[in-house]
Design a protein around this motif. Structure first.
Motif: not given
Length: 391
Positions: A212-216, A219-234, A246-253
């Motif tokens: 997962l590098g700079r070419a990728h 933000e779009t995926l993290l946005g979806a994860a936030k929307i679905l954070n309370d969806h127990d199945r996903v 590391s940025e993914l880890d930091e923002k998820a936290s």
């Protein structure tokens, strides 16, 4: 890709030597032996500096010393009967390798996994733009125009090469591949790795496997994860590493996301199982990089019989394949709500999930099998070697 190809060539009686560095990509403290033979392939590992990938200056010195060591090694091991193939990591390797091949009267082919300096310029790296970038591009183009063949891994990449005045008859389009004989669809309920990683039968897993590098884009995926954070199945599964890990880890936290699970790179022998853990795979590419890179992880996910959700240029290379073979969905950057909605749609529609999965696997078997790629490589090699015999 390289390992698959060279072992296949060796198996059919072609003498193959690989020139590479001595240090591990994942752990610079690991040093490999200078020479080794594996399954009939001779491996020569040249000495370089070892500053690692932490900063641009140190990496540049590692590249420079590799250019020098690899050049003299190539000159030593090349003859008028040799076909020298240069890959694109480190960047501009085609330049010293072309010179080495011509000094000894051999033939030369480039295998373009990406296009530098275009990638650097789009990512904002100063060396890729301005006078320096234009000079680098001129030198790069000189080596490509004089190569006997240039292997482009996608249609858009081939078009970019032609735009750079590389003759069409010097370009062969050979897509990357996955080993569809090893990576096969596995029912996730029968995959012990799913159980080991804590995914119960009803969990719907959206996975990513690789760098997962700079070419990728994350933000779009993290946005979806936030929307679905309370969806127990996903759940969202990330397997691998890279600059954005590391940025993914930091923002998820920071967002208190409890639906993201991260795992390190997996051994190659576990790849068939790790690719089968997700119900769908997501991949991404910054739209401005279309044609300069083609995410090879697309082929592994499809071989595993999993639909692909692509985040990037909706008219790009991967988007075209997904549309042509009906094996997933494409999303523009920022379409987090639509991504979340589509994940829920697939999770609740078993028939659609199965059909997209089947289409993905059929695409690999029909169009992008490992053997199909090897056949094209053999044809390209035979064509170039035939010129050697004629001369």
């Amino acid at each position: 890709m390289l390992s698959d190809l060279v072992f296949e060539l060796a198996a059919i009686g072609i003498s193959v030597t690989v020139i590479t560095g001595r240090y591990s990509y994942e752990d610079p403290s690991v040093t490999f032996s200078a020479k080794k033979s594996i399954d009939g392939v001779a491996i020569i590992r040249v000495n370089t500096t070892n500053f690692g990938r932490a900063n641009l200056f140190g990496r540049s010195l590692d590249y420079l010393t590799f250019y020098i060591s690899a050049f003299f090694c190539a000159v030593k091991h090349t003859s008028s009967r040799t076909l020298l193939v240069a890959k694109t990591d480190p960047p501009l390797l085609s330049v010293p390798m072309y010179v080495a091949s011509r000094i000894k009267g051999g033939r030369f082919v480039t295998w373009l996994q990406d296009l530098f300096p275009e990638v650097a310029a789009e990512l904002g790296v100063p060396i890729g733009s301005g006078l320096v970038g234009r000079t680098i591009k001129l030198i790069r183009n000189w080596s490509l125009r004089n190569a006997d063949k240039n292997i482009a891994i996608g249609r858009r990449m081939k078009s970019l090469l032609i735009e750079n005045a590389v003759e069409a008859n010097r370009i062969v389009e050979i897509h990357n591949w996955a080993d569809e004989t090893q990576i096969v669809p596995i029912n996730k309920n029968q995959n012990e790795l799913s159980q080991q990683w804590g995914f119960i039968t009803d969990t719907f897993v959206v996975g990513y496997s690789g760098n997962l590098g700079r070419a990728h884009d994350i933000e779009t995926l993290l946005g979806a994860a936030k929307i679905l954070n309370d969806h127990d199945r996903v759940k969202f599964l990330f397997i691998g590493g890279g600059k954005l890990r590391s940025e993914l880890d930091e923002k998820a936290s920071a967002f208190n996301l409890n639906n993201i699970v991260c795992k390190p790179y997996q051994p190659r022998n576990l790849l068939p199982k790790s690719l089968a853990v997700p119900d769908i795979h997501w991949i991404s590419l910054q739209p401005d990089l279309e044609g300069t890179i083609v995410p090879s992880k697309f082929y592994g996910a499809a071989a595993a019989g999993r639909p692909i959700f692509f985040i990037g240029d909706v008219k790009g290379e991967i988007a075209r394949l997904i549309s042509e073979f009906d094996c997933g969905e494409t999303f523009a950057l920022g379409e987090s709500q639509r991504l979340a909605d589509t994940i829920i749609e697939y999770a609740g529609n078993e028939q659609r999930l199965k059909q997209s999965s089947k289409n993905a696997r059929n695409m690999i078997e029909d169009k992008f099998s490992r053997q199909a790629a090897f056949t094209k490589w053999q044809q390209a090699i035979d064509d170039v070697m035939h010129r050697i015999e004629e001369s």
